[in-house]
Design a protein around this motif. Structure first.
Motif, mmCIF file in Angstrom:
data_model
loop_
_atom_site.group_PDB
_atom_site.id
_atom_site.type_symbol
_atom_site.label_atom_id
_atom_site.label_comp_id
_atom_site.label_asym_id
_atom_site.label_seq_id
_atom_site.Cartn_x
_atom_site.Cartn_y
_atom_site.Cartn_z
ATOM 1 N N UNK A 61 0.845 -1.194 0.000
ATOM 2 C CA UNK A 61 0.000 0.000 0.000
ATOM 3 C C UNK A 61 0.881 1.246 0.000
ATOM 4 N N UNK A 62 0.426 2.249 -0.734
ATOM 5 C CA UNK A 62 1.135 3.526 -0.823
ATOM 6 C C UNK A 62 0.169 4.633 -0.438
ATOM 7 N N UNK A 63 0.489 5.366 0.622
ATOM 8 C CA UNK A 63 -0.354 6.471 1.080
ATOM 9 C C UNK A 63 0.427 7.770 0.954
ATOM 10 N N UNK A 64 -0.224 8.775 0.327
ATOM 11 C CA UNK A 64 0.422 10.068 0.072
ATOM 12 C C UNK A 64 -0.638 11.152 0.205
ATOM 13 N N UNK A 65 -0.403 12.112 1.086
ATOM 14 C CA UNK A 65 -1.406 13.123 1.417
ATOM 15 C C UNK A 65 -1.045 14.497 0.856
ATOM 16 N N UNK A 66 -2.090 15.249 0.493
ATOM 17 C CA UNK A 66 -1.957 16.662 0.120
ATOM 18 C C UNK A 66 -2.361 17.566 1.287
ATOM 19 N N UNK A 67 -3.379 17.137 2.039
ATOM 20 C CA UNK A 67 -3.852 17.877 3.211
ATOM 21 C C UNK A 67 -4.232 16.879 4.300
ATOM 22 N N UNK A 115 -5.922 13.164 -0.263
ATOM 23 C CA UNK A 115 -4.708 12.449 -0.647
ATOM 24 C C UNK A 115 -5.009 11.299 -1.588
ATOM 25 N N UNK A 116 -3.995 10.494 -1.810
ATOM 26 C CA UNK A 116 -4.106 9.348 -2.705
ATOM 27 C C UNK A 116 -3.682 8.086 -1.964
#
Length: 304
Positions: A61-67, A115-116
């Motif tokens: 799993x890949x978690x990447x946030x903008x806010x 995020x994504x």
């Protein structure tokens, strides 16, 4: 000509997501087998995301946030809060359990989450590796800035930059911010490339795409042009020759392995998330509800 893939709305733990992968038109883009845009969602004080513990096999799993911020916990004992720009990379392999929630401080005030989250299928020869977890701070991710375009390589290799995140097959995942009038080359000429527009407008082969569009590039789509200030994520990699099965939270090249994982989860054979700071509360609760039951703090595992 590039192809646009349309997502479907789903709800995860109180947050609306736009799920683009998987779908019939395209099962995978490189090794990416699952793609969600989370939010943006706005929460009042006291509300927030609550994704309870659940299992995975055969993927990362890949978690990447903008806010916003998310609190990650897993059955390996990891507990940390991811912030915008950081990357969480959890390799499920032979099996892992994790939850995604928010800290006390985050939930105590109104907040936004955006995020994504992606799943990357592990190659068949690596599908049963030991589970692991990596958290990489945003300041440790390589960045390139040139002619009004800033690119941060989150996973894999692109534009001569290499992410420190450990991977199992050729891939890339790049966060790009561009000023109006800017342009950027596709990350790789031989690998599959998807473009997800966070905001702004991107032009591919004289056709424009706006926020929320997921665009699958063709082999002759060599450049992206930006009509206005924009942010996009480029993802992809070497195409898998064999597409694995996906069912619920499980990915495998063998159907019976997925059925076994389902049974293991039902019968409690997955390692659970260790109890952290709740042992005394749970012990008191057990003895209150069941007065004759002895309670050992060392034996308690929480599914919450």
């Amino acid at each position: 000509m590039a192809i646009q893939l349309n997502g479907k709305a789903h709800d995860i733990g109180g947050l609306s997501v736009n799920r683009v992968l998987p779908q019939r038109a395209k099962r995978m883009v490189g090794p990416f087998i699952f793609f969600d845009q989370m939010g943006p969602g706005n929460f009042s004080a006291g509300d927030g995301i609550d994704v309870r513990p659940h299992p995975h096999i055969g993927l990362a799993t890949l978690t990447y946030l903008f806010e916003g911020n998310l609190l990650h916990r897993d059955s390996l004992g990891n507990q940390l809060e991811i912030q915008p720009g950081d990357v969480n990379w959890m390799v499920a392999g032979s099996g892992i359990v994790h939850s995604e929630r928010e800290s006390f401080e985050t939930k105590a005030q109104s907040h936004t989450i955006h995020g994504l989250q992606c799943w990357v299928a592990l190659p068949e020869e690596n599908a049963e590796v030991e589970p692991s977890f990596s958290h990489i701070n945003r300041f440790d991710l390589p960045t390139r800035q040139l002619e009004g375009v800033m690119a941060r390589v989150i996973i894999g290799s692109a534009y001569g930059l290499h992410s420190p995140v450990p991977i199992f097959s050729p891939m890339f995942y790049v966060d790009v911010m561009a000023k109006a009038g800017g342009h950027i080359e596709r990350p790789d000429q031989t690998q599959e490339v998807g473009v997800y527009v966070i905001y702004g407008e991107v032009v591919v082969s004289n056709k424009s795409y706006s926020a929320g569009a997921f665009v699958l590039l063709e082999d002759d789509d060599a450049q992206l042009h930006f009509n206005e200030n924009s942010r996009v994520v480029l993802l992809g990699g070497e195409a898998f020759k064999k597409v694995p099965y996906i069912d619920w939270n499980f990915v495998s090249f063998i159907k019976s392995r997925i059925e076994q994982a389902k049974q293991d989860w039902r019968e409690g054979r997955f390692d659970m998330i260790p109890v952290i700071n709740w042992s005394i509360f749970l012990c008191l609760r057990v003895t209150k509800v069941h007065p004759n039951r002895k309670c050992s703090l060392l034996s308690i595992n929480s599914r919450n």
